[in-house]
Scaffold this active site. Structure first.
Site, mmCIF file in Angstrom:
data_model
loop_
_atom_site.group_PDB
_atom_site.id
_atom_site.type_symbol
_atom_site.label_atom_id
_atom_site.label_comp_id
_atom_site.label_asym_id
_atom_site.label_seq_id
_atom_site.Cartn_x
_atom_site.Cartn_y
_atom_site.Cartn_z
ATOM 1 N N ASP A 64 1.179 -1.503 0.145
ATOM 2 C CA ASP A 64 0.117 0.044 0.204
ATOM 3 C C ASP A 64 0.774 1.082 0.113
ATOM 4 O O ASP A 64 0.776 2.403 -0.915
ATOM 5 C CB ASP A 64 -0.942 0.280 1.276
ATOM 6 C CG ASP A 64 -2.196 -0.644 1.146
ATOM 7 O OD1 ASP A 64 -2.398 -1.598 0.028
ATOM 8 O OD2 ASP A 64 -3.180 -1.277 2.171
ATOM 9 N N GLU A 65 1.508 1.350 0.515
ATOM 10 C CA GLU A 65 2.761 2.117 0.938
ATOM 11 C C GLU A 65 3.394 2.386 -0.987
ATOM 12 O O GLU A 65 3.631 3.728 -1.234
ATOM 13 C CB GLU A 65 3.820 2.201 1.565
ATOM 14 C CG GLU A 65 4.837 2.856 1.951
ATOM 15 C CD GLU A 65 5.793 3.066 3.659
ATOM 16 O OE1 GLU A 65 6.094 3.765 2.847
ATOM 17 O OE2 GLU A 65 5.380 2.429 4.518
ATOM 18 N N VAL A 66 4.166 1.497 -1.629
ATOM 19 C CA VAL A 66 4.100 1.944 -2.643
ATOM 20 C C VAL A 66 3.495 2.313 -3.625
ATOM 21 O O VAL A 66 3.748 3.404 -4.445
ATOM 22 C CB VAL A 66 4.728 0.353 -3.376
ATOM 23 C CG1 VAL A 66 5.483 0.664 -5.010
ATOM 24 C CG2 VAL A 66 5.789 -0.611 -2.760
#
Length: 718
Positions: A64-66
């Site tokens: 999700d952070e990517v």
């Protein structure tokens, strides 16, 4: 410094090597550059470092952070750097060996977002960390890359080149308290380099201290006020500690020494860095080595200029407009000038050639202030020499200029050296050079704004103010309107240096009926009259330089020529006599080369200081007078050194003559014979023969140079 800039490092916390080694080292490297680091994904940051490891893609949170990082990259220009730790780029792109579970069983929309973001991010330039590489080198490269991406204009050339050179300096110094100096011209990046060194090395020292604008700070706050401000982190003044101290912009070595003496007892391994524009300050501060900042190379200058002008980096200079190329070449690697001119040009999208030229010749306020501070630190002798060089002597031979400046009453032996030490003037292969930025400012300082000859903007009329009165003028007379009179120059009683030239030699009709009495140096190319003004008071004249003139003779009657040292009338083809020179007892050099109608040469046997006489091309002279001893005579490329002993020829000059085979050489020994016969020391003129050495040279010339023609009746060369 970078200030409160925040960078987020994203990594798999289950990897202990990352958690306890790699990430702390990377955080420290970024911190040394003034960049704050966070590992909290909710903190606002301007850049992200994504560390891909074996289990990174097995975490839904990290994937999700990517995705979110990639969104910020598109929406806000978020800077992203990738690191592949223990895995290859292709492993991540193809999901080889990890991450398959989430991609196979996740929601289709979410998987698509992850996959697209991962494809884009993994294709960005990044770093692969492996066991065969030094972790220190890897984290330093990453930190430099992140810094340069966040601050693309700040430290171009610093990390890629200069910092490594300074570190080399330090490695070569013996263990102890090390002192290094950083010097260079105004605006070249001395402070920026010192900041980079401080950021890079501060973590290795127990006490650190960086004093910006040391000269100003010392005199504004005083020694103890400055000390109190700087040593807040010093726990025990009597305890020897490893200290890193940077004193930026030191102008008086005594100020620096008094500050350092009070700061702390330095232990072995401490480092003192002093930046200054004056190399003499560094020697007085007893630095071990000096690093001279030369400025940016062409690639770095192009990168800085293009980013400041357009917000994007251009790597090929041919991709820039022509006027941008001229500015880059004109500023010759000075970062301050490149940045200011680029920003100025970006605010004016359409500039024609004249406007660009005006921009380059008109220094920006910030440039003016930086150079002025160096100018006003000079003494009067150095200031005057600097202004004269800026106006008249850039590109001239330093020895010749030194003579002229001495004739004008200055002390060039000391003054020029001090200007070089202050990085205001450079000497390369005995030629005086000055950076265009410094030249523009110094010319503006020395320009006479009160003098008006016409309202025509085409006039190029420049003058130097040594005092309130005009003392030097350089004038392109081709650009003067027909109604402009030069007669006003005759009343400038403090005028010592007058240079009049014609950029268009065909338009050389302007002349003067009289000249100021105080002139020491008169340079007038293509002088249009047959004689100099009759009332010209020559008692102060040191050099008369009038090549390609229309002079037939200098003047009528006797003049006071006691100060005259050098006269140059070369290629004054109408000149038929120069008898007036016989009274110039201090003459050192006479150049009459190319005066093809000169009928006679004056009797100058009393000129004991005469060193060189050039009569090349003076083909109408029938007889020559006796020359003083130790005079070098030049005839059409052949140099004759005249001694009390018989005449000898300089072999080197003859060989130089033979090297030019483009035209037939006619060496008229018969004419030289008449010259030798005219010398009183030759007792039997009829027996004059060429010296044996000359005969050998002529013999060699005949064999090696087919175009050589030899005129000497009845001379036999076997």
């Amino acid at each position: 410094m970078a200030g409160q800039t925040m960078v987020r490092i994203s990594f798999d916390r289950s990897e202990e090597t990352l958690r306890w080694s790699f990430v702390p080292h990377l955080s420290a490297a970024l911190g040394r550059k003034g960049i704050f680091v966070s590992t909290n994904m909710h903190d606002e940051s301007v850049a992200s470092v994504l560390v891909f490891s074996k289990n990174y893609l097995s975490s839904k949170e990290l994937l999700d952070e990517v995705f979110k990082t990639n969104q910020r990259r598109h929406d806000k220009g978020h800077v992203v750097t990738t690191v592949f730790y223990g895995v290859s780029r292709s492993n991540v792109q193809e999901l080889k060996g990890f991450g398959k579970t989430l991609f196979e069983h996740g929601a289709s929309d979410q998987v698509t977002q992850w996959r697209n973001a991962l494809t884009e991010i993994s294709n960005l330039l990044g770093y692969e960390a492996s066991n065969c590489q030094s972790e220190y080198e890897v984290v330093e490269k990453i930190a430099r890359d992140v810094y340069e991406k966040i601050f693309p204009k700040q430290r171009i050339g610093i990390y890629s080149r200069m910092l490594a050179e300074v570190e080399n300096f330090l490695c070569k110094q013996p263990w102890g308290v090390k002192r290094i100096g950083i010097c260079g011209m105004p605006g070249v990046g001395k402070t920026v380099l010192a900041e980079a060194i401080f950021d890079q090395m501060s973590g290795d020292y127990e006490v650190t201290c960086f004093v910006h604008n040391f000269h100003v700070a010392y005199h504004e706050r005083g020694l103890y006020g400055l000390l109190q401000e700087q040593i807040k982190n010093l726990s025990n003044k009597t305890l020897q500690q490893r200290v890193l101290v940077v004193l930026d912009d030191v102008r008086n070595h005594l100020d620096a020494e008094s500050f350092l003496a009070e700061l702390v007892l330095f232990s072995r391994g401490s480092l003192i860095i002093v930046t200054t524009r004056d190399e003499q300050v560094l020697s007085q501060c007893r630095v071990n080595q000096t690093y001279k900042v030369e400025g940016l190379n062409m690639e770095e200058a192009l990168r800085l200029f293009s980013w400041c002008a357009s917000g994007r980096v251009v790597t090929e200079i041919n991709l820039l407009p022509e006027h941008s190329k001229k500015v880059i070449e004109h500023e010759n690697g000075n970062p301050l000038a490149l940045r200011l001119y680029a920003e100025e040009m970006s605010s004016h999208k359409e500039l024609n050639q004249k406007e660009i030229l005006f921009l380059m010749q008109t220094p920006a306020h910030q440039i003016m202030e930086v150079v002025k501070s160096s100018y006003y630190a000079l003494n009067d002798n150095e200031k005057n020499i600097l202004v004269y060089i800026a106006y008249f002597f850039i590109g001239a031979n330093v020895e010749y200029v030194s003579k002229l400046l001495q004739d004008l009453g200055f002390f060039p032996e000391i003054g020029i050296d001090r200007l070089v030490e202050n990085s205001l003037v450079n000497i390369s292969e005995n030629i005086l050079e000055m950076h265009s930025m410094i030249e523009a400012v110094v010319r503006e300082i020395g320009r006479c704004h009160k003098l008006k000859t016409s309202e025509d903007h085409k006039i190029s009329f420049k003058c130097v103010l040594g005092t309130e009165d005009i003392e030097a003028i350089s004038l392109d007379a081709s650009n003067l309107n027909s109604d402009v009179k030069l007669s006003s120059l005759a009343y400038m009683y403090n005028l010592r240096f007058l240079k009049i030239y014609y950029s268009d030699p065909e338009n050389n009709r302007k002349a003067l009926e009289s000249l100021p009495d105080g002139l020491r140096l008169l340079h007038w190319e293509y002088y249009p009259l047959q004689t100099l003004p009759q009332d010209f008071n020559t008692s102060n004249l040191v050099e008369l330089n009038m090549p390609y003139s229309q002079l037939q003779r200098l003047w009528g009657g006797t003049k006071n020529l006691k100060m005259l040292k050098r006269i140059n009338l070369r290629h004054s083809e109408k000149l038929y006599e120069a008898e007036e020179l016989s009274g110039a007892l201090n003459l050192e050099q006479i150049d009459l080369s190319g005066c093809k109608n000169l009928q006679s040469f004056p009797a100058i046997h009393q000129l004991q200081k005469l060193q060189v006489v050039d009569l090349s091309g003076c083909t109408q002279i029938k007889r020559y007078p006796e020359f003083p001893s130790n005079v070098t005579l030049k005839f059409q490329g052949i140099t004759i050194k005249n001694f009390l002993s018989p005449v000898t020829f300089t072999i080197k000059s003859l060989l130089e003559l033979f090297d030019n085979t483009s035209e037939p050489h006619i060496f008229d020994v018969w004419r030289l014979r008449s010259f030798w016969c005219s010398q009183e020391r030759i007792t039997n003129p009829g027996m004059v023969e060429p010296p044996p050495t000359l005969a050998m040279i002529l013999q060699k010339a005949l064999k090696t140079t087919p175009s050589f023609q030899f005129k000497y009746p009845n001379l036999r060369i076997d």
